[in-house]
Scaffold this motif. Structure first.
Motif, short mmCIF file in Angstrom:
data_model
loop_
_atom_site.label_atom_id
_atom_site.label_comp_id
_atom_site.label_asym_id
_atom_site.label_seq_id
_atom_site.Cartn_x
_atom_site.Cartn_y
_atom_site.Cartn_z
N TRP A 1 12.75 -5.36 -18.33
CA TRP A 1 12.49 -6.68 -17.74
C TRP A 1 12.92 -7.77 -18.72
O TRP A 1 13.03 -7.55 -19.92
CB TRP A 1 11.01 -6.84 -17.37
CG TRP A 1 10.09 -6.60 -18.53
CD1 TRP A 1 9.48 -5.41 -18.85
CD2 TRP A 1 9.67 -7.53 -19.53
NE1 TRP A 1 8.72 -5.56 -19.99
CE2 TRP A 1 8.82 -6.86 -20.43
CE3 TRP A 1 9.93 -8.88 -19.75
CZ2 TRP A 1 8.24 -7.48 -21.52
CZ3 TRP A 1 9.35 -9.51 -20.85
CH2 TRP A 1 8.51 -8.81 -21.72
N CYS A 2 13.15 -8.94 -18.16
CA CYS A 2 13.47 -10.11 -18.95
C CYS A 2 12.86 -11.32 -18.25
O CYS A 2 12.95 -11.42 -17.03
CB CYS A 2 14.99 -10.28 -19.07
SG CYS A 2 15.48 -11.73 -20.05
N GLU A 3 12.23 -12.18 -19.01
CA GLU A 3 11.66 -13.41 -18.46
C GLU A 3 12.35 -14.61 -19.11
O GLU A 3 12.51 -14.67 -20.32
CB GLU A 3 10.15 -13.48 -18.70
CG GLU A 3 9.41 -12.46 -17.88
CD GLU A 3 7.91 -12.58 -17.98
OE1 GLU A 3 7.41 -13.27 -18.90
OE2 GLU A 3 7.22 -11.99 -17.13
N LEU A 4 12.76 -15.55 -18.26
CA LEU A 4 13.42 -16.77 -18.69
C LEU A 4 12.56 -17.97 -18.25
O LEU A 4 12.21 -18.06 -17.08
CB LEU A 4 14.81 -16.88 -18.07
CG LEU A 4 15.73 -15.67 -18.27
CD1 LEU A 4 17.03 -15.86 -17.51
CD2 LEU A 4 15.98 -15.42 -19.74
N ASP A 5 12.25 -18.84 -19.18
CA ASP A 5 11.44 -20.01 -18.87
C ASP A 5 12.27 -21.00 -18.06
O ASP A 5 13.34 -21.44 -18.50
CB ASP A 5 10.94 -20.67 -20.16
CG ASP A 5 9.86 -21.70 -19.94
OD1 ASP A 5 9.75 -22.25 -18.81
OD2 ASP A 5 9.12 -21.98 -20.90
N LEU A 6 11.79 -21.35 -16.89
CA LEU A 6 12.50 -22.27 -16.01
C LEU A 6 12.51 -23.70 -16.56
O LEU A 6 13.36 -24.49 -16.19
CB LEU A 6 11.88 -22.26 -14.61
CG LEU A 6 11.97 -20.91 -13.89
CD1 LEU A 6 11.15 -20.97 -12.61
CD2 LEU A 6 13.40 -20.54 -13.60
N ALA A 7 11.55 -24.02 -17.44
CA ALA A 7 11.43 -25.38 -17.94
C ALA A 7 12.31 -25.63 -19.17
O ALA A 7 12.48 -26.76 -19.58
CB ALA A 7 9.99 -25.69 -18.28
N VAL A 8 12.85 -24.57 -19.77
CA VAL A 8 13.67 -24.71 -20.98
C VAL A 8 15.12 -24.80 -20.58
O VAL A 8 15.58 -24.09 -19.70
CB VAL A 8 13.44 -23.51 -21.93
CG1 VAL A 8 14.39 -23.56 -23.10
CG2 VAL A 8 12.01 -23.48 -22.41
N GLY A 9 15.86 -25.61 -21.30
CA GLY A 9 17.30 -25.65 -21.06
C GLY A 9 17.73 -26.91 -20.57
O GLY A 9 18.31 -27.69 -20.22
N GLY B 1 12.03 -17.28 -23.43
CA GLY B 1 11.45 -16.12 -22.76
C GLY B 1 11.38 -14.91 -23.66
O GLY B 1 11.32 -15.02 -24.88
N SER B 2 11.38 -13.74 -23.04
CA SER B 2 11.29 -12.48 -23.76
C SER B 2 11.83 -11.38 -22.88
O SER B 2 12.15 -11.60 -21.71
CB SER B 2 9.84 -12.19 -24.14
OG SER B 2 9.05 -12.09 -22.98
N TRP B 3 11.93 -10.18 -23.44
CA TRP B 3 12.32 -9.02 -22.66
C TRP B 3 11.60 -7.80 -23.22
O TRP B 3 11.07 -7.84 -24.33
CB TRP B 3 13.85 -8.83 -22.68
CG TRP B 3 14.36 -8.30 -23.99
CD1 TRP B 3 14.62 -9.03 -25.12
CD2 TRP B 3 14.63 -6.94 -24.32
NE1 TRP B 3 15.04 -8.20 -26.13
CE2 TRP B 3 15.06 -6.91 -25.66
CE3 TRP B 3 14.54 -5.76 -23.61
CZ2 TRP B 3 15.42 -5.74 -26.30
CZ3 TRP B 3 14.89 -4.58 -24.25
CH2 TRP B 3 15.33 -4.59 -25.58
#
Length: 174
Positions: free
Chosen positions: A166-174, A154-156
Motif C-alpha cells: 500500500w501507499c498513502e499520499l496526502d491530498l493536502a501536500v503539493g 505519505g508513507s508506504w
C-alpha cells in the motif's frame, strides 16, 4: 512490514520500514475508507524466472488509465500523475514477483490521504531494502514509491505477510 498500533492521542498509527531499512511512524486518524475504485484481474501462472506474458504486462497500462479516470472523475486530477506512477510500480511488482494469479487494485480516500492498495493473493515475499547497483536494470520501483510518498507527506508499507502493498499520499501536500 507495517504493524498498526494506537499512537499518540489514541489515533491509529503504523510502523513501517523505509526502503533503506530505517523505521518510521505514520499517524493516521481512524476513519472509514471511501472507495474510489476497485479493479481485479487475473494473471497467467508461469514458471519462476519466466517473464510475464504480454497480456499480463498490458494490465499495468490499463490500471494506470483506470487510476487517472477515477481520480479525475472525483475532482482529484492534481494527484493523478503521482498516483499513476505508484500504481504502475506496485502492479508491476505484483505481476512479476508475487506468484499469485489474481491482482486487486483499490483506490480509496482515508481521511486526507489517497490510499493505493495492491493485493496479489500470493504467498508474500520479502522486500529487499538494499538499493540496486548502478548497472542493475531493475530494483528501483519501491525506491520511487518511497520518494513519491515522502514528497506527498505519505508513507508506504506491506501487510498480509507481503501479499498486499500500500501507499498513502496526502491530498493536502503539493
Amino acid at each position: 512490514m507495517a504493524k498498526p498500533f494506537k499512537g499518540l492521542g489514541g489515533r491509529m498509527a503504523c510502523l513501517s520500514k523505509s526502503v533503506t531499512g530505517s523505521p518510521h511512524v505514520v499517524h493516521r486518524a481512524t476513519r472509514r475508507d471511501v472507495k474510489l475504485m476497485k479493479a481485479k484481474f487475473n494473471i497467467r501462472t508461469r514458471m519462476p524466472n519466466v517473464p510475464p506474458s504480454r497480456e499480463d504486462g498490458q494490465q499495468v497500462g490499463a490500471m494506470r488509465h483506470r487510476t487517472r479516470e477515477a481520480l479525475v472523475s472525483r475532482g482529484l486530477p492534481y494527484i493523478a500523475g503521482e498516483a499513476e506512477l505508484v500504481v504502475s510500480e506496485l502492479v508491476t511488482n505484483a505481476i512479476v514477483h508475487s506468484g499469485g494469479r489474481k491482482i486487486t487494485l483499490t483506490l480509496s480516500l482515508r481521511g486526507s490521504f489517497l490510499r493505493i492498495t495492491v493485493c496479489d493473493g500470493g504467498r508474500g515475499y520479502t522486500l529487499s531494502p538494499d538499493p540496486p547497483d548502478a548497472a542493475d536494470e531493475h530494483g528501483r520501483g519501491l525506491i520511487l514509491v518511497q520518494a513519491i510518498a515522502d514528497e506527498r507527506g505519505g508513507s508506504w508499507g506491506v501487510t498480509d505477510a507481503g501479499s498486499t502493498t500500500w501507499c498513502e499520499l496526502d491530498l493536502a501536500v503539493g
